[in-house]
Design a protein around this motif. Structure first.
Motif, PDB file in Angstrom:
ATOM      1  N   HIS A 133       0.835  -1.211   0.000  1.00 53.31           N
ATOM      2  CA  HIS A 133       0.000   0.000   0.000  1.00 53.31           C
ATOM      3  C   HIS A 133       0.866   1.257   0.000  1.00 53.31           C
ATOM      4  CE1 HIS A 133      -3.520  -2.382   1.976  1.00 53.31           C
ATOM      5  NE2 HIS A 133      -3.561  -2.448   0.662  1.00 53.31           N
ATOM      6  N   GLY A 134       1.943   1.188   0.784  1.00 60.59           N
ATOM      7  CA  GLY A 134       2.794   2.358   0.916  1.00 60.59           C
ATOM      8  C   GLY A 134       3.459   2.780  -0.385  1.00 60.59           C
ATOM      9  N   PHE A 135       3.725   1.809  -1.258  1.00 60.15           N
ATOM     10  CA  PHE A 135       4.407   2.150  -2.515  1.00 60.15           C
ATOM     11  C   PHE A 135       3.534   3.045  -3.392  1.00 60.15           C
ATOM     12  CE2 PHE A 135       7.081  -0.713  -0.761  1.00 60.15           C
ATOM     13  CZ  PHE A 135       7.116  -2.016  -1.202  1.00 60.15           C
ATOM     14  N   TRP A 136       2.218   2.917  -3.220  1.00 62.19           N
ATOM     15  CA  TRP A 136       1.289   3.646  -4.089  1.00 62.19           C
ATOM     16  C   TRP A 136       0.818   4.960  -3.474  1.00 62.19           C
ATOM     17  CZ3 TRP A 136      -0.061   2.123  -9.025  1.00 62.19           C
ATOM     18  CH2 TRP A 136       0.325   0.835  -9.401  1.00 62.19           C
ATOM     19  N   GLY A 137       1.426   5.351  -2.367  1.00 59.94           N
ATOM     20  CA  GLY A 137       1.050   6.637  -1.778  1.00 59.94           C
ATOM     21  C   GLY A 137       1.810   7.778  -2.434  1.00 59.94           C
ATOM     22  N   ALA A 138       1.290   8.990  -2.244  1.00 53.64           N
ATOM     23  CA  ALA A 138       2.015  10.163  -2.710  1.00 53.64           C
ATOM     24  C   ALA A 138       2.131  11.134  -1.559  1.00 53.64           C
ATOM     25  CB  ALA A 138       1.294  10.797  -3.898  1.00 53.64           C
ATOM     26  N   PRO A 139       3.223  11.279  -0.852  1.00 45.28           N
ATOM     27  CA  PRO A 139       4.467  10.541  -1.100  1.00 45.28           C
ATOM     28  C   PRO A 139       4.382   9.079  -0.653  1.00 45.28           C
ATOM     29  CG  PRO A 139       4.666  11.871   0.874  1.00 45.28           C
ATOM     30  CD  PRO A 139       3.315  12.179   0.306  1.00 45.28           C
ATOM     31  N   ALA A 140       5.226   8.241  -1.250  1.00 45.36           N
ATOM     32  CA  ALA A 140       5.237   6.824  -0.888  1.00 45.36           C
ATOM     33  C   ALA A 140       5.753   6.672   0.543  1.00 45.36           C
ATOM     34  CB  ALA A 140       6.139   6.046  -1.847  1.00 45.36           C
ATOM     35  N   PHE A 141       5.208   5.699   1.277  1.00 43.29           N
ATOM     36  CA  PHE A 141       5.716   5.434   2.628  1.00 43.29           C
ATOM     37  C   PHE A 141       6.111   3.969   2.736  1.00 43.29           C
ATOM     38  CE2 PHE A 141       1.689   3.548   3.973  1.00 43.29           C
ATOM     39  CZ  PHE A 141       0.738   4.234   3.243  1.00 43.29           C
ATOM     40  N   TYR A 142       7.208   3.737   3.464  1.00 40.14           N
ATOM     41  CA  TYR A 142       7.802   2.396   3.489  1.00 40.14           C
ATOM     42  C   TYR A 142       7.782   1.748   4.861  1.00 40.14           C
ATOM     43  CZ  TYR A 142       9.295   4.010  -1.053  1.00 40.14           C
ATOM     44  OH  TYR A 142       9.306   4.510  -2.324  1.00 40.14           O
ATOM     45  N   GLY A 143       7.156   2.405   5.827  1.00 36.23           N
ATOM     46  CA  GLY A 143       7.090   1.838   7.178  1.00 36.23           C
ATOM     47  C   GLY A 143       6.538   0.430   7.208  1.00 36.23           C
ATOM     48  N   PRO A 144       5.355   0.187   6.618  1.00 38.48           N
ATOM     49  CA  PRO A 144       4.808  -1.170   6.650  1.00 38.48           C
ATOM     50  C   PRO A 144       5.726  -2.193   6.011  1.00 38.48           C
ATOM     51  CG  PRO A 144       3.124   0.386   5.960  1.00 38.48           C
ATOM     52  CD  PRO A 144       4.406   1.143   6.011  1.00 38.48           C
ATOM     53  N   PHE A 145       6.435  -1.817   4.941  1.00 37.85           N
ATOM     54  CA  PHE A 145       7.316  -2.772   4.288  1.00 37.85           C
ATOM     55  C   PHE A 145       8.488  -3.130   5.188  1.00 37.85           C
ATOM     56  CE2 PHE A 145       9.032  -5.296   1.103  1.00 37.85           C
ATOM     57  CZ  PHE A 145      10.359  -4.989   0.893  1.00 37.85           C
ATOM     58  N   LEU A 146       9.062  -2.147   5.869  1.00 38.35           N
ATOM     59  CA  LEU A 146      10.173  -2.438   6.761  1.00 38.35           C
ATOM     60  C   LEU A 146       9.720  -3.328   7.910  1.00 38.35           C
ATOM     61  CD1 LEU A 146      11.939   1.036   6.811  1.00 38.35           C
ATOM     62  CD2 LEU A 146      12.639  -1.032   5.617  1.00 38.35           C
ATOM     63  N   TRP A 147       8.555  -3.010   8.458  1.00 39.53           N
ATOM     64  CA  TRP A 147       7.992  -3.871   9.495  1.00 39.53           C
ATOM     65  C   TRP A 147       7.797  -5.294   8.960  1.00 39.53           C
ATOM     66  CZ3 TRP A 147       6.976  -4.114  14.529  1.00 39.53           C
ATOM     67  CH2 TRP A 147       7.013  -2.920  15.271  1.00 39.53           C
ATOM     68  N   SER A 148       7.343  -5.391   7.721  1.00 42.15           N
ATOM     69  CA  SER A 148       7.058  -6.723   7.183  1.00 42.15           C
ATOM     70  C   SER A 148       8.332  -7.555   7.095  1.00 42.15           C
ATOM     71  CB  SER A 148       6.378  -6.624   5.822  1.00 42.15           C
ATOM     72  OG  SER A 148       7.316  -6.635   4.774  1.00 42.15           O
TER      73      SER A 148
END
Lengths: 296, 309, 170
Positions: A253-268
């Motif tokens: 989900h974060g990749f498609w934000g503007a601006p993109a956010f990577y918190g969930p990916f790092l947690w994953s």
């Protein structure tokens, strides 16, 4: 029959090359990995899964074209008729959480318990391969299958989407994403499901080893996947949400934000690593000194 | 070694040494622990106490190469039913490494499974074919130690004969064989030494000659022209005990005689001298069998026998 | 050949060798899961207005720009719109302003200069993963209709009718 006709092949006085030392252990694991992949590739179910992965997305596109309604309840759902990129993202959003665990469960949840079912542990454990090499080789084969299936789905879903239309797609902050960037984001979103997929692979392996039963190995993985999805609906602190192995499937989900956010990916990454290590370790501890029944 | 499963002790202080080039028989009633012992040799079962050494190396010392040169199977060999016999051996050869794959064809031929049988899926195999495939799987390992659990199970007499000859032949070539069997005749014919297990313990172990020396008398069935006089004569001879056979026996009537071979010879001659014709004489129990039953039969069993070489 | 046998039985040793017990592990996992749910009463899930509002406002602004360009209207910019969202959970004031569920949001924005704010209303269904689906609830000309008319009378999806967005919950 002529067991006695000629002398049997004589012991040649040296240990088989792929059993000695550290490099030998790795080479031995590779040998098991190769054998397991050959066994897997002969199975009809595996071939069917790959064929379905190739044809399926195009069938989905065709099916969507036939209707005017759009899928609700999932991001990108409303845009499937407007932009081809919305189709792979809808598939991923809708199916990622339960299709992927089931797919890896089919192989990883069976690859150990099948030997229990057939009684063949005693056959393969009495060759020149230690338990560690057999465990690791099978694990690698299960992981290879999972990675391969995800890669195939990534390519075919993206191809089906591109075939359906290359208009810009609306992202998750309302921004318009042009075709080039959208292609990249779709690919990366799919690949971001690799860590949780491997986490479920380890979980399925644990179930398979612990229960010695393929129904528990495969079914249990699916059931646990569904259970996670139910638990995630409850309001709980963020660390609780992140601890579930189903949450990482949505980190894109974060990749498609503007601006993109990577918190969930790092947690994953953290969550999946923890699940992977814990499940693999427990599975190995159970397996390494288990008594193999010789029952005929 | 000692091994227990929950509350049951499967093997209790089993202490065994088998020399290279020996053919060693492992005997015992069901539940005595034969399968557990053979499984332990293969590393399928890990001992709770004690160590196992193959060719002087423990499992920890040798790592994955512990079973190099060791072949065989425990209970009926199992294979992948959805693969053919040949593909099964190919899978196992792939696990073995080395040149095992090149030995598959000759191994299949040796085991009598070449041609259509090799291409047939194992799910269609008979018990005897599975046993033979198990032997083929052992051959491709270039064994210097063969561990076989009832290898003649399910085979036809020709196959059994072939197997017996083969085992004697490989033993002559220096291969060590550990053979578990119910068939006393087989053991007496092929083995150099034997161990009798009873309730998880070693009851007796030694060279066959030595075992026969400590064995109780053989048991014979005899039919004579005059059972009454034969019985009377037996009481006069030392070392011969005769009794009327009960009518429930298969042959009905006759005598059951406990005597060693030498005493039996004397008895037959004495019968002839007394004009009693011997119409039938069969060895019902060999010395080894008698020893086996003495050691393993319920109430009357002797726990353990010392053997001096 | 040697013979021998041992008398000793290690009962204490056997106690130590109690193997991994599936049932106990299953209980442990269940208890942990329940404890996890129990702690949901306290600490934060980050599904709060101060994360929802900026995300909804920015998403609305982007989609408004898209809507206007698809209708062939003069260009507007997100900066010019200055859209702000104000959200409340549930109907009454004493509901905890946190967590998944239905939120009522009002988005205030400017199209005709600072003195003329327009308010768009949305029923927002917020999920625990930080994604929401905002259903337009007026004014009709902005988000009431699921379609809009583009140049050449083409019917297009009204981007403001149903807004899908996600924000960072970590």
């Amino acid at each position: 029959m002529s067991l006695a006709a000629e002398p049997w092949p004589a012991y040649d006085g040296r240990d088989a090359p792929a059993t000695v030392g550290q490099r030998g252990r790795v080479a031995g694991t590779m040998a098991v990995w190769r054998v397991e992949l050959v066994k897997l590739s002969g199975k009809i179910l595996i071939r069917a899964i790959f064929m379905l992965s190739v044809i399926g997305p195009f069938l989905v596109v065709g099916f969507l074209n036939l209707q005017s309604a759009t899928p609700g309840d999932t991001p990108f759902g409303q845009w499937v008729h407007t932009s081809g990129f919305a189709i792979p993202m809808t598939i991923l959003g809708f199916g990622g959480q339960w299709i992927l665990p089931a797919l890896t469960g089919v192989v990883a949840g069976d690859i150990y318990s099948a030997e229990d079912h057939l009684g063949t542990w005693k056959t393969i454990l009495t060759r020149s391969r230690g338990r560690g090499q057999l465990f690791a080789g099978k694990f690698l084969a299960a992981a290879t299958f999972a990675v391969a299936v995800l890669l195939v789905l990534t390519v075919t879903d993206l191809a089906a989407g591109l075939a359906a239309g290359r208009s810009p797609v609306v992202g998750l902050s309302g921004q318009l994403v042009p075709a080039g960037h959208a292609t990249w984001l779709v690919a990366v979103s799919y690949l971001s499901d690799l860590p949780p997929l491997l986490g479920f692979t380890a979980l399925a392996v644990l179930l398979s080893v612990a229960s010695r039963n393929s129904v528990v190995g495969i079914g249990g993985t699916v059931v646990i996947g569904v259970a996670f999805q139910i638990v995630t609906l409850a309001n709980m602190p963020q660390w609780g949400q992140q601890a579930l192995l189903s949450t990482p499937f949505m980190a894109w989900h974060g990749f498609w934000g503007a601006p993109a956010f990577y918190g969930p990916f790092l947690w994953s990454l953290l969550t999946c690593a923890a699940w992977f290590v814990a499940c693999s370790a427990v599975a190995w501890l159970i397996f390494r000194s288990r008594t193999i029944e010789a029952a005929a | 070694m000692t091994k227990w499963f929950g509350e049951t002790t499967a093997l209790d202080g089993v202490d065994l040494t088998v020399g290279g080039g020996d053919v060693h028989g492992l005997l015992g009633p069901n539940g005595a622990g034969k399968t557990t012992l053979l499984s332990a040799l293969f590393g399928l079962v890990l001992p709770d106490e004690g160590t196992i050494r193959l060719f002087g190396r423990t499992r920890a010392q040798a790592g994955a190469g512990w079973l190099d040169g060791v072949g065989g199977f425990v209970e009926t060999p199992r294979f992948y039913p959805y693969l053919s016999g040949r593909r099964n051996l190919a899978v196992l050869a792939g696990l073995d490494g080395g040149d095992a794959a090149s030995l598959i064809d000759s191994a299949l031929e040796r085991a009598g499974l070449d041609g259509p049988a090799a291409r047939q899926k194992v799910r269609g195999y008979s018990l005897g074919m599975r046993q033979r495939l198990g032997l083929a799987a052992a051959v491709i390992r270039r064994p210097r130690l063969l561990i076989l659990d009832e290898p003649a199970n399910g085979m036809d007499p020709a196959g059994i004969r072939d197997l017996r000859t083969a085992l004697r032949r490989v033993a002559a070539d220096g291969v060590t064989v550990i053979l578990s069997s119910h068939d006393m005749a087989q053991v007496e014919e092929i083995c150099d030494s034997a161990t009798i297990l009873s309730a998880g313990r070693v009851a007796v172990t030694g060279r066959l000659r030595a075992l026969r020396a400590v064995a109780p008398d053989s048991v014979w069935r005899m039919r004579t022209s005059d059972d009454g006089r034969a019985l009377g004569l037996a009481t006069e001879l030392a070392g011969v005990k005769a009794a009327a056979a009960d009518c429930s026996g298969l042959d009905g009537g006759g005598l059951v005689v406990h005597a060693a071979q030498g005493e039996m010879d004397g008895y037959v001659l004495a019968l002839g001298a007394a004009s009693v014709a011997v119409r039938g004489l069969e060895l019902d129990r060999t010395p080894l069998e008698a020893l086996f039953f003495q050691l393993t039969d319920g109430a009357a069993k002797t726990a353990h026998v010392e053997v001096h070489q | 050949m040697r013979t021998g046998w041992r008398e000793s039985r290690g009962d204490a040793v056997r106690q130590l060798l109690v193997r991994w017990q599936p049932r106990r592990a299953a209980w442990a996992v269940t208890v942990a899961a329940l404890a996890l749910l129990a702690t949901s009463c306290s600490s934060s899930s980050n599904l709060t207005p101060d994360r929802l509002q900026p995300s909804l406002g920015a998403t609305f602004a982007n989609l408004y720009v898209l809507q206007q360009s698809e209708m062939g209207n003069p260009l507007v910019t997100t900066a010019g719109l200055d859209a702000h969202a104000s959200c409340q959970k549930g109907g009454t004031l004493d509901v905890a302003q946190e967590g998944s569920g239905v939120w009522l949001c009002q988005i205030t924005y400017l199209i005709a200069g600072p003195g003329y704010p327009v308010i768009a209303k949305y029923n927002v269904d917020l999920q625990t993963d930080g994604c929401y689906a905002a259903d337009g609830d007026g004014p009709a000309s902005v988000n009431g209709s699921p379609t809009i008319t583009g140049p050449g009378y083409r019917q297009l999806i009204n981007p403001l009718s149903l807004i899908d967005g996600c924000f960072d919950t970590t």
